[in-house]
Design a protein around this motif. Structure first.
Motif, mmCIF file in Angstrom:
data_model
loop_
_atom_site.group_PDB
_atom_site.id
_atom_site.type_symbol
_atom_site.label_atom_id
_atom_site.label_comp_id
_atom_site.label_asym_id
_atom_site.label_seq_id
_atom_site.Cartn_x
_atom_site.Cartn_y
_atom_site.Cartn_z
ATOM 1 N N LEU A 1 25.411 27.629 48.856
ATOM 2 C CA LEU A 1 25.877 27.281 47.119
ATOM 3 C C LEU A 1 26.434 25.982 47.384
ATOM 4 O O LEU A 1 26.173 25.083 46.409
ATOM 5 N N MET A 2 27.353 25.438 48.262
ATOM 6 C CA MET A 2 27.916 24.107 48.472
ATOM 7 C C MET A 2 26.897 23.261 48.354
ATOM 8 O O MET A 2 26.703 22.075 47.878
ATOM 9 N N PHE A 3 25.885 23.522 49.386
ATOM 10 C CA PHE A 3 24.543 22.430 49.630
ATOM 11 C C PHE A 3 23.918 22.393 48.274
ATOM 12 O O PHE A 3 23.628 21.227 47.951
ATOM 13 N N PHE A 4 23.611 23.394 47.465
ATOM 14 C CA PHE A 4 22.855 23.291 46.355
ATOM 15 C C PHE A 4 23.433 22.384 45.213
ATOM 16 O O PHE A 4 22.933 21.718 44.534
ATOM 17 N N THR A 5 24.979 22.698 44.987
ATOM 18 C CA THR A 5 25.235 21.900 44.063
ATOM 19 C C THR A 5 25.694 20.351 44.352
ATOM 20 O O THR A 5 25.521 19.692 43.624
ATOM 21 N N VAL A 6 25.743 20.328 45.753
ATOM 22 C CA VAL A 6 25.885 18.713 46.416
ATOM 23 C C VAL A 6 24.448 18.167 45.831
ATOM 24 O O VAL A 6 24.428 16.887 45.512
ATOM 25 N N VAL A 7 23.326 18.876 46.199
ATOM 26 C CA VAL A 7 21.953 18.353 45.730
ATOM 27 C C VAL A 7 21.874 17.981 44.432
ATOM 28 O O VAL A 7 21.500 17.006 43.717
ATOM 29 N N ILE A 8 22.496 19.144 43.545
ATOM 30 C CA ILE A 8 22.309 18.664 42.134
ATOM 31 C C ILE A 8 23.192 17.593 41.751
ATOM 32 O O ILE A 8 22.544 16.579 40.705
ATOM 33 N N LEU A 9 24.416 17.256 42.083
ATOM 34 C CA LEU A 9 24.951 16.073 41.698
ATOM 35 C C LEU A 9 24.406 14.978 42.366
ATOM 36 O O LEU A 9 24.410 13.987 41.667
ATOM 37 N N VAL B 1 40.550 22.413 38.161
ATOM 38 C CA VAL B 1 42.046 22.798 38.035
ATOM 39 C C VAL B 1 42.515 23.314 36.752
ATOM 40 O O VAL B 1 43.153 24.344 36.746
ATOM 41 N N ILE B 2 42.210 22.909 35.704
ATOM 42 C CA ILE B 2 42.461 23.376 34.438
ATOM 43 C C ILE B 2 41.293 24.285 33.750
ATOM 44 O O ILE B 2 41.237 24.608 32.672
ATOM 45 N N GLY B 3 40.510 24.715 34.601
ATOM 46 C CA GLY B 3 39.602 25.900 34.259
ATOM 47 C C GLY B 3 38.564 25.186 33.400
ATOM 48 O O GLY B 3 38.022 25.908 32.550
ATOM 49 N N ALA B 4 37.965 24.039 33.600
ATOM 50 C CA ALA B 4 37.209 23.151 32.938
ATOM 51 C C ALA B 4 35.580 23.772 33.286
ATOM 52 O O ALA B 4 34.801 23.356 32.615
ATOM 53 N N GLY B 5 35.571 24.466 34.420
ATOM 54 C CA GLY B 5 34.072 24.774 34.753
ATOM 55 C C GLY B 5 33.592 23.409 35.314
ATOM 56 O O GLY B 5 34.081 22.452 35.908
ATOM 57 N N GLY B 6 32.081 23.588 35.353
ATOM 58 C CA GLY B 6 31.223 22.513 35.774
ATOM 59 C C GLY B 6 30.765 22.685 37.158
ATOM 60 O O GLY B 6 31.107 23.559 38.029
ATOM 61 N N VAL B 7 29.780 22.125 37.638
ATOM 62 C CA VAL B 7 29.117 22.123 39.054
ATOM 63 C C VAL B 7 30.155 21.972 40.215
ATOM 64 O O VAL B 7 30.420 22.790 41.051
ATOM 65 N N GLY B 8 31.001 21.094 40.017
ATOM 66 C CA GLY B 8 31.897 20.561 41.100
ATOM 67 C C GLY B 8 32.961 21.854 41.141
ATOM 68 O O GLY B 8 33.299 22.383 42.416
ATOM 69 N N ASP B 9 33.530 22.619 40.078
ATOM 70 C CA ASP B 9 34.424 23.638 40.155
ATOM 71 C C ASP B 9 33.664 24.937 40.843
ATOM 72 O O ASP B 9 33.963 25.745 41.451
ATOM 73 N N LEU B 10 32.148 25.028 40.285
ATOM 74 C CA LEU B 10 31.410 26.021 41.044
ATOM 75 C C LEU B 10 31.366 25.955 42.561
ATOM 76 O O LEU B 10 31.523 26.911 43.096
ATOM 77 N N ALA B 11 31.281 24.659 42.677
ATOM 78 C CA ALA B 11 31.147 24.467 44.428
ATOM 79 C C ALA B 11 32.666 24.717 45.122
ATOM 80 O O ALA B 11 32.579 25.365 46.243
ATOM 81 N N THR C 1 35.053 26.777 43.688
ATOM 82 C CA THR C 1 35.577 28.387 43.807
ATOM 83 C C THR C 1 34.480 29.120 44.409
ATOM 84 O O THR C 1 35.229 30.019 45.056
ATOM 85 N N TYR C 2 33.280 29.087 44.380
ATOM 86 C CA TYR C 2 32.270 30.233 44.585
ATOM 87 C C TYR C 2 31.680 29.652 45.927
ATOM 88 O O TYR C 2 30.986 30.454 46.651
ATOM 89 N N GLY C 3 31.916 28.253 46.318
ATOM 90 C CA GLY C 3 31.163 27.838 47.384
ATOM 91 C C GLY C 3 32.275 27.407 48.721
ATOM 92 O O GLY C 3 32.341 28.326 49.609
ATOM 93 N N TYR C 4 33.392 26.574 48.341
ATOM 94 C CA TYR C 4 34.222 26.299 49.506
ATOM 95 C C TYR C 4 35.215 27.601 49.601
ATOM 96 O O TYR C 4 35.141 27.773 51.014
ATOM 97 N N GLU C 5 35.745 28.156 48.768
ATOM 98 C CA GLU C 5 36.847 29.136 49.006
ATOM 99 C C GLU C 5 36.167 30.423 49.444
ATOM 100 O O GLU C 5 36.876 31.267 50.200
ATOM 101 N N ARG C 6 34.886 30.674 49.057
ATOM 102 C CA ARG C 6 34.094 31.777 49.774
ATOM 103 C C ARG C 6 33.289 31.636 51.004
ATOM 104 O O ARG C 6 32.349 32.579 51.456
ATOM 105 N N LEU C 7 33.486 30.298 51.210
ATOM 106 C CA LEU C 7 32.800 30.004 52.667
ATOM 107 C C LEU C 7 31.129 30.241 52.283
ATOM 108 O O LEU C 7 30.293 30.330 53.299
ATOM 109 N N ASN C 8 30.608 29.680 51.124
ATOM 110 C CA ASN C 8 29.399 30.061 50.700
ATOM 111 C C ASN C 8 28.603 28.640 50.815
ATOM 112 O O ASN C 8 28.576 27.974 50.032
#
Length: 220
Positions: A191-199, A169-179, A181-188
């Motif tokens: 990518l969402m599955f990949f980030t979940v696996v990483i976590l 929310v404060i632009g910290a980045g990280g795997v969760g933010d990637l999921a 911003t680029y996963g959920y919001e873009r229906l990707n």
């Protein structure tokens, strides 16, 4: 066959590095604060060797208040403090301030329970040998609680991984933010599955390491 994740691998690696940075720096600082606060709580409680109702009540109340605030609200609420400490309200380093304030009281409660499990007979034996308050804590209480403290740190680390996702929310980045911003919001979905696996892998590694050292300490 390679799956197109929709973002460069360099961006995924950067997100992983940001998560590791936020988790372990805030964990290190939070652990130091938590050890100090938990020891103060144990020493000053009604059965403590340095019984002090006022110190215990104030510290206990502050910890309860901070722990009752959801992390996302805490993070936004202390933005002025974050700006004062690190010079900015946004970014990975800025996220360290709310993460430390979030994890320190959480670990304090876990550490307090761990130290309270130490037999009172050990403290009494230390006092009979003329040990100072510092020596009682450093050479008797903490070593006896070490195994439980390691498991508490493990639990806190896993909790921090979840908190770093909200730090986006404060632009910290990280795997969760990637999921998000680029996963959920873009229906990707890939990518969402990949980030979940990483976590999940990250959490499993942390838990395994914590269990290993706790076991070694317990059976030393």
């Amino acid at each position: 066959m390679m799956i197109d994740l929709g973002v460069p691998m360099s961006q995924i690696i950067l997100a992983a590095e940001q998560t590791v940075y936020m988790v372990f720096v805030s964990l290190f600082l939070g652990t130091i604060l938590a050890i100090i606060m938990s020891v103060v709580l144990v020493l000053t409680n009604a059965d403590g060797i340095l019984k002090n109702k006022y110190v215990f009540t104030v510290l206990n109340t502050v910890i309860n208040i901070i722990r009752s605030i959801p992390f996302i609200i805490l993070m936004v609420f202390i933005l002025p403090l974050t700006k004062m400490i690190v010079g900015t309200r946004i970014g990975t380093t800025a996220a360290l301030v709310p993460l430390v304030i979030f994890i320190a009281p959480y670990l304090t409660r876990l550490f307090e329970n761990s130290i309270l499990e130490v037999s009172k007979g050990i403290v009494e034996a230390a006092q009979s040998m003329g040990a100072s308050y510092f020596e009682i804590v450093w050479y008797f209480l903490l070593p006896e609680a070490k195994s439980s403290l390691i498991l508490s740190i493990t639990t806190g680390t896993i909790g921090l991984i979840g908190a770093t996702a909200m730090a986006g929310v404060i632009g910290a980045g990280g795997v969760g933010d990637l999921a998000l911003t680029y996963g959920y919001e873009r229906l990707n979905t890939p990518l969402m599955f990949f980030t979940v696996v990483i976590l999940v892998i990250f959490v499993q590694i942390i838990q395994s390491i914590g269990n290993h050292f706790a076991y070694k300490t317990r059976n030393h």
